[in-house]
Design a protein around this motif. Structure first.
Motif, PDB file in Angstrom:
ATOM      1  N   MET A   1      -4.107  -6.542  13.275  1.00  0.00           N
ATOM      2  CA  MET A   1      -3.753  -4.949  13.183  1.00  0.00           C
ATOM      3  C   MET A   1      -2.433  -4.949  13.561  1.00  0.00           C
ATOM      4  N   PRO A   2      -2.006  -3.868  13.321  1.00  0.00           N
ATOM      5  CA  PRO A   2      -0.572  -3.740  12.989  1.00  0.00           C
ATOM      6  C   PRO A   2      -0.256  -3.776  14.166  1.00  0.00           C
ATOM      7  N   ASP A   3       0.887  -3.749  14.455  1.00  0.00           N
ATOM      8  CA  ASP A   3       2.445  -3.922  16.168  1.00  0.00           C
ATOM      9  C   ASP A   3       2.845  -2.387  15.786  1.00  0.00           C
ATOM     10  N   ALA A   4       3.512  -2.300  16.710  1.00  0.00           N
ATOM     11  CA  ALA A   4       4.316  -0.101  17.454  1.00  0.00           C
ATOM     12  C   ALA A   4       4.690  -0.080  16.578  1.00  0.00           C
ATOM     13  N   ALA A   5       5.375  -1.072  15.580  1.00  0.00           N
ATOM     14  CA  ALA A   5       6.353  -0.748  15.414  1.00  0.00           C
ATOM     15  C   ALA A   5       6.197   0.409  14.126  1.00  0.00           C
ATOM     16  N   PRO A   6       5.479  -0.267  13.233  1.00  0.00           N
ATOM     17  CA  PRO A   6       4.647   0.842  12.004  1.00  0.00           C
ATOM     18  C   PRO A   6       3.998   1.750  12.546  1.00  0.00           C
ATOM     19  N   ASP A   7       3.132   1.426  13.428  1.00  0.00           N
ATOM     20  CA  ASP A   7       2.715   2.409  14.729  1.00  0.00           C
ATOM     21  C   ASP A   7       3.314   3.622  14.822  1.00  0.00           C
ATOM     22  N   HIS A   8       5.274   3.674  15.369  1.00  0.00           N
ATOM     23  CA  HIS A   8       5.988   4.278  15.535  1.00  0.00           C
ATOM     24  C   HIS A   8       6.302   5.343  14.377  1.00  0.00           C
ATOM     25  N   ILE A   9       6.137   4.356  13.281  1.00  0.00           N
ATOM     26  CA  ILE A   9       6.673   5.090  11.671  1.00  0.00           C
ATOM     27  C   ILE A   9       5.194   6.331  11.838  1.00  0.00           C
ATOM     28  N   ALA A  10       3.549   5.382  11.615  1.00  0.00           N
ATOM     29  CA  ALA A  10       3.239   5.953  11.286  1.00  0.00           C
ATOM     30  C   ALA A  10       2.955   7.357  12.031  1.00  0.00           C
ATOM     31  N   ARG A  11       2.820   7.453  13.491  1.00  0.00           N
ATOM     32  CA  ARG A  11       3.015   8.631  14.319  1.00  0.00           C
ATOM     33  C   ARG A  11       4.533   9.517  13.992  1.00  0.00           C
ATOM     34  N   PRO A  66       1.522  -7.985   2.465  1.00  0.00           N
ATOM     35  CA  PRO A  66       1.892  -7.328   3.779  1.00  0.00           C
ATOM     36  C   PRO A  66       3.333  -6.105   2.459  1.00  0.00           C
ATOM     37  N   SER A  67       2.656  -4.445   3.931  1.00  0.00           N
ATOM     38  CA  SER A  67       3.330  -3.535   3.373  1.00  0.00           C
ATOM     39  C   SER A  67       5.036  -3.293   3.776  1.00  0.00           C
ATOM     40  N   ARG A  68       5.968  -2.466   3.565  1.00  0.00           N
ATOM     41  CA  ARG A  68       6.997  -2.723   3.964  1.00  0.00           C
ATOM     42  C   ARG A  68       7.343  -1.937   5.548  1.00  0.00           C
ATOM     43  N   LEU A  69       6.167  -1.633   5.959  1.00  0.00           N
ATOM     44  CA  LEU A  69       5.720  -1.384   7.618  1.00  0.00           C
ATOM     45  C   LEU A  69       4.942  -2.573   8.059  1.00  0.00           C
ATOM     46  N   PRO A  70       5.998  -3.227   9.085  1.00  0.00           N
ATOM     47  CA  PRO A  70       5.292  -4.469   9.866  1.00  0.00           C
ATOM     48  C   PRO A  70       3.793  -4.693  10.599  1.00  0.00           C
ATOM     49  N   GLY A  71       3.271  -5.240   9.875  1.00  0.00           N
ATOM     50  CA  GLY A  71       1.809  -5.250  10.461  1.00  0.00           C
ATOM     51  C   GLY A  71       1.200  -4.340  10.267  1.00  0.00           C
ATOM     52  N   TRP A  72       1.052  -3.576   8.652  1.00  0.00           N
ATOM     53  CA  TRP A  72       0.408  -3.215   7.680  1.00  0.00           C
ATOM     54  C   TRP A  72       0.137  -4.054   6.413  1.00  0.00           C
ATOM     55  N   THR A  73      -0.696  -4.050   6.040  1.00  0.00           N
ATOM     56  CA  THR A  73      -1.195  -4.499   4.702  1.00  0.00           C
ATOM     57  C   THR A  73      -0.493  -3.271   3.340  1.00  0.00           C
ATOM     58  N   ARG A  74      -0.808  -3.164   2.346  1.00  0.00           N
ATOM     59  CA  ARG A  74      -0.908  -1.802   1.438  1.00  0.00           C
ATOM     60  C   ARG A  74      -1.932  -1.608   1.224  1.00  0.00           C
ATOM     61  N   GLY A  75      -2.846  -2.049   2.580  1.00  0.00           N
ATOM     62  CA  GLY A  75      -4.582  -1.434   2.058  1.00  0.00           C
ATOM     63  C   GLY A  75      -4.076  -0.824   3.553  1.00  0.00           C
ATOM     64  N   HIS A  76      -3.665  -0.996   4.440  1.00  0.00           N
ATOM     65  CA  HIS A  76      -3.481  -0.229   5.746  1.00  0.00           C
ATOM     66  C   HIS A  76      -2.698   1.246   4.745  1.00  0.00           C
ATOM     67  N   VAL A  77      -2.015   1.185   3.958  1.00  0.00           N
ATOM     68  CA  VAL A  77      -0.902   1.916   3.693  1.00  0.00           C
ATOM     69  C   VAL A  77      -1.852   3.331   3.256  1.00  0.00           C
ATOM     70  N   ASP A 111     -10.890   0.852   6.923  1.00  0.00           N
ATOM     71  CA  ASP A 111     -10.684   0.835   5.482  1.00  0.00           C
ATOM     72  C   ASP A 111      -9.943   0.279   5.025  1.00  0.00           C
ATOM     73  N   ALA A 112      -8.707  -0.975   5.463  1.00  0.00           N
ATOM     74  CA  ALA A 112      -7.591  -1.099   4.672  1.00  0.00           C
ATOM     75  C   ALA A 112      -8.228  -2.577   3.699  1.00  0.00           C
ATOM     76  N   PRO A 113      -9.169  -3.204   4.547  1.00  0.00           N
ATOM     77  CA  PRO A 113      -9.773  -4.845   3.480  1.00  0.00           C
ATOM     78  C   PRO A 113     -10.624  -4.181   2.104  1.00  0.00           C
ATOM     79  N   ARG A 114     -10.584  -2.472   1.735  1.00  0.00           N
ATOM     80  CA  ARG A 114     -11.133  -2.579   0.693  1.00  0.00           C
ATOM     81  C   ARG A 114     -10.608  -3.078  -0.602  1.00  0.00           C
ATOM     82  N   PRO A 115     -11.594  -3.402  -1.616  1.00  0.00           N
ATOM     83  CA  PRO A 115     -11.049  -3.267  -2.586  1.00  0.00           C
ATOM     84  C   PRO A 115     -10.262  -1.813  -3.360  1.00  0.00           C
TER      85      PRO A 115
END
Length: 261
Positions: A1-11, A66-77, A111-115
């Motif tokens: 699960m994403p940590d706080a860092a990407p959540d700040h950006i995503a928010r 991993p994407s450039r957002l810590p804790g998020w894969t590209r699938g999360h983005v 939805d993040a792990p989807r093909p």
């Protein structure tokens, strides 16, 4: 699960807090007259096409990296972008943006792990729903409600989506950089972020310039105490939490620390 860092950006770019300061100071109705929502909808469409074309070159393995957002894969983005499009349809149609914060986060995790092909279809379809909603006759001067009581002009919603698509394309880390962003977008987003920190007690009076444009931010003062100069992409990257400011020149003190978006 994403940590706080990407959540700040995503928010920030999922609009939990975006534009709060600007809206409160300027008023949604007065701002709407300055926004060309049809132009911004076209810009969103173009940005989405660029993202989909680039993401189609991935494969399932690289989507899970991993994407450039810590804790998020590209699938999360990609999942976040799809769900945000539907959330903004809700906003434009007068429904709550998300059922609640937990549902938003769990939908992204689901939805993040989807093909890759499923991700791209979902993103394409959700983007089409957003465009269709934006094309429907509406009172664009109306006030809409986002999250946590934040309100804004309906006319600004397409620009909000443009922010999502452009910056999260960069966050995918697949060759699209801040330097590749449209010049109009970079200037308008820098305008907003400078306004976002204007008057903030923890940010010293600061002048920002890329050599062509200039902005003021931080605490109110007769004159800024710090001047930050650099390329437009580096200024935006620093303001948006995408770069550390090492590409900027600072006069009058240290580079200000910016509070979380």
């Amino acid at each position: 699960m994403p940590d706080a860092a990407p959540d700040h950006i995503a928010r920030a770019f999922d609009l939990r807090h975006s534009f709060t300061t600007f809206t409160q100071r300027s008023g949604a109705a007065s701002v709407s007259s300055m926004i060309d929502h049809a132009h911004d909808l076209a810009s969103v469409r173009d940005a989405t096409d660029r993202l989909l074309t680039a993401a189609a070159k991935l494969d399932n393995a690289s989507t899970a990296e991993p994407s450039r957002l810590p804790g998020w894969t590209r699938g999360h983005v990609l999942a976040h972008l799809a769900r945000n499009a539907d959330a903004l349809v809700n906003v434009l149609e007068g429904r709550p943006m998300y059922v609640d914060g937990e549902a938003r986060d769990s939908d992204i995790e689901r939805d993040a792990p989807r093909p890759l092909d499923v991700q791209l279809t979902d993103l394409r379809d959700s983007a089409a729903r957003f465009q269709a909603t934006g094309a429907a006759p509406a009172d664009w001067s109306r006030t809409v409600e986002l999250r946590n009581g934040v309100t804004d002009s309906g006319a600004r919603v397409p620009f909000r989506r443009w922010i999502e698509v452009e910056l999260h394309h960069v966050d995918l880390g697949i060759g699209y950089e801040l330097e590749d962003l449209p010049a109009e977008f970079t200037e308008r987003e820098t305008d907003f972020l400078a306004e976002r920190f204007a008057g903030h007690p923890d940010v010293p009076p600061t002048r920002l310039t890329d050599g062509t444009h200039a902005w003021s931010t931080g605490r109110a003062a007769d004159a800024p105490s710090i001047t930050v100069t650099g390329p437009a992409a580096d200024l935006l990257g620093w303001l948006a939490g995408r770069r550390d400011g090492s590409g900027l020149t600072v006069e009058g003190g240290a580079l200000p620390g910016l509070p979380p978006l």
